[in-house]
Design a protein around this motif. Structure first.
Motif, PDB file in Angstrom:
ATOM      1  N   ARG A  60       8.395   3.559  -0.300  1.00 24.99           N
ATOM      2  CA  ARG A  60       8.936   3.468   1.062  1.00 24.99           C
ATOM      3  C   ARG A  60       8.116   4.298   2.040  1.00 24.99           C
ATOM      4  O   ARG A  60       7.829   3.859   3.160  1.00 24.99           O
ATOM      5  CB  ARG A  60      10.396   3.918   1.058  1.00 24.99           C
ATOM      6  CG  ARG A  60      11.326   2.899   0.408  1.00 24.99           C
ATOM      7  CD  ARG A  60      12.752   3.386   0.386  1.00 24.99           C
ATOM      8  NE  ARG A  60      13.640   2.367  -0.163  1.00 24.99           N
ATOM      9  CZ  ARG A  60      14.743   2.624  -0.848  1.00 24.99           C
ATOM     10  NH1 ARG A  60      15.090   3.887  -1.083  1.00 24.99           N
ATOM     11  NH2 ARG A  60      15.502   1.639  -1.297  1.00 24.99           N
ATOM     12  N   LEU A  61       7.739   5.512   1.625  1.00 26.79           N
ATOM     13  CA  LEU A  61       6.922   6.358   2.500  1.00 26.79           C
ATOM     14  C   LEU A  61       5.580   5.689   2.787  1.00 26.79           C
ATOM     15  O   LEU A  61       5.086   5.718   3.926  1.00 26.79           O
ATOM     16  CB  LEU A  61       6.701   7.720   1.838  1.00 26.79           C
ATOM     17  CG  LEU A  61       7.917   8.631   1.716  1.00 26.79           C
ATOM     18  CD1 LEU A  61       7.584   9.850   0.859  1.00 26.79           C
ATOM     19  CD2 LEU A  61       8.417   9.068   3.091  1.00 26.79           C
ATOM     20  N   ALA A  62       4.970   5.103   1.756  1.00 27.43           N
ATOM     21  CA  ALA A  62       3.677   4.442   1.931  1.00 27.43           C
ATOM     22  C   ALA A  62       3.798   3.248   2.859  1.00 27.43           C
ATOM     23  O   ALA A  62       2.964   3.040   3.756  1.00 27.43           O
ATOM     24  CB  ALA A  62       3.126   4.020   0.570  1.00 27.43           C
ATOM     25  N   SER A  63       4.833   2.444   2.659  1.00 30.29           N
ATOM     26  CA  SER A  63       5.031   1.270   3.509  1.00 30.29           C
ATOM     27  C   SER A  63       5.252   1.676   4.961  1.00 30.29           C
ATOM     28  O   SER A  63       4.669   1.086   5.884  1.00 30.29           O
ATOM     29  CB  SER A  63       6.228   0.458   2.996  1.00 30.29           C
ATOM     30  OG  SER A  63       6.475  -0.652   3.827  1.00 30.29           O
ATOM     31  N   GLU A  64       6.079   2.682   5.171  1.00 28.77           N
ATOM     32  CA  GLU A  64       6.359   3.148   6.537  1.00 28.77           C
ATOM     33  C   GLU A  64       5.118   3.712   7.212  1.00 28.77           C
ATOM     34  O   GLU A  64       4.970   3.618   8.439  1.00 28.77           O
ATOM     35  CB  GLU A  64       7.469   4.200   6.508  1.00 28.77           C
ATOM     36  CG  GLU A  64       8.832   3.631   6.123  1.00 28.77           C
ATOM     37  CD  GLU A  64       9.854   4.703   5.798  1.00 28.77           C
ATOM     38  OE1 GLU A  64       9.495   5.910   5.885  1.00 28.77           O
ATOM     39  OE2 GLU A  64      10.996   4.351   5.442  1.00 28.77           O
ATOM     40  N   ALA A  65       4.206   4.284   6.422  1.00 30.77           N
ATOM     41  CA  ALA A  65       2.976   4.856   6.987  1.00 30.77           C
ATOM     42  C   ALA A  65       1.925   3.790   7.273  1.00 30.77           C
ATOM     43  O   ALA A  65       0.908   4.088   7.897  1.00 30.77           O
ATOM     44  CB  ALA A  65       2.404   5.898   6.030  1.00 30.77           C
ATOM     45  N   GLY A  66       2.156   2.564   6.793  1.00 36.40           N
ATOM     46  CA  GLY A  66       1.196   1.484   7.034  1.00 36.40           C
ATOM     47  C   GLY A  66       0.241   1.236   5.895  1.00 36.40           C
ATOM     48  O   GLY A  66      -0.780   0.560   6.083  1.00 36.40           O
TER      49      GLY A  66
END
Length: 295
Positions: A96-102
């Motif tokens: 989730r953190l990776a996805s939110e960061a792009g």
């Protein structure tokens, strides 16, 4: 997704996580290391792999690495993040953190707890995924585990083979995703078996040489590829994390310090600082390799 699959063919670089001398994250060095591998021509950058010491970082530190690396890559190549030997919950959090960061994808081993197949389904709902064949709980069968996952989720973009490299042949027959060698010292034989690329720790040290090897392989210039691999790449690969003891991270960070890419060779326990004799030998190997590059 097809475009991302093709972009992962080649050299996918696994950098270490630099620390300051007092053990804090060194974001300035991290940015220079990202630029170093991209300037060398790698296909993607993957932070938080095993080489990136993901298991030794807090979740807050992992989030900072994700933000820093994604920002520095700035869309120049695909960027992914690893989840190695962590829990089901930790893996979902990192995704989730990776996805939110792009970020473009996640490279993950199976979790240390919970259902492995359900874990990969959950990850693939969040972000494209490169699956490992090996994990703490089980070895993934290509035919029985990975093929159904690819068909069901439509968001598995790669397979990293860290076990028997003969599985590359089966994977290429059954899958239409990037099949990557996950063990540096086996990359030459994996290319011979049809691997589409590598997930490489060595590429943080010698990115342009790793990229040249890939190009020679794709052009089927096998004699030149073997000469480059066995004379220049393999000698330094023997010092990478995963080799004897827990000193590989220290050797890699010392080399990056010698080259002025990162500022400190600090390693966080349980990694060990390489001793004088090991570093002297590594320095001799490294200087020999660099001399070959100049010649």
């Amino acid at each position: 997704m097809d475009g991302l699959v093709m972009r992962l063919n080649g050299v996918n670089s696994l950098p270490v996580t630099p620390f300051t001398p007092d053990g804090e994250l060194d974001e300035k060095s991290m940015r220079r290391l990202v630029d170093h591998v991209i300037d060398g021509g790698v296909a993607s950058v993957i932070g938080l792999g095993r080489v990136g010491e993901v298991t030794y970082l807090t979740m807050e530190e992992r989030e900072r690495v994700i933000a820093t690396v994604t920002d520095q890559v700035a869309g120049r190549v695909p960027v992914g993040f690893g989840c190695i030997d962590l829990t089901f919950k930790e893996g979902i959090t990192i995704a989730r953190l990776a996805s939110e960061a792009g970020a473009d994808f996640m490279m993950s081993r199976g979790p240390t707890d919970g259902d492995v197949t359900e874990y990969y389904r959950r990850l693939a709902e969040i972000i494209p995924v490169v699956v490992y064949d090996l994990g703490v709980q089980k070895e993934m069968s290509i035919a029985d585990d990975i093929v159904p996952l690819v068909e069901e989720t439509k968001n598995i973009v790669g397979l990293k083979i860290s076990g028997a490299q003969e599985k590359v042949i089966e994977a290429k027959q059954l899958l239409n995703i990037s099949v990557l060698c996950g063990h540096d010292v086996m990359s030459m034989v994996s290319y011979q078996m049809g691997a589409d690329g590598v997930s490489s720790g060595c590429s943080m040290l010698l990115p342009s040489e790793e990229v040249r090897l890939y190009k020679l392989v794709t052009e089927k210039r096998w004699d030149e590829a073997r000469d480059l691999f066995y004379s220049k790449l393999l000698p330094i690969m023997n010092y990478l994390p995963g080799g004897p003891g827990m000193m590989g991270w220290s050797v890699c960070k010392n080399i990056l310090c010698w080259e002025g890419i990162i500022d400190s060779p600090y390693v966080r326990p349980p990694s060990l600082s390489a001793g004088v004799a090991r570093l002297e030998e590594a320095r001799h190997v490294w200087d020999t390799i660099r001399a070959q590059a100049v010649a």
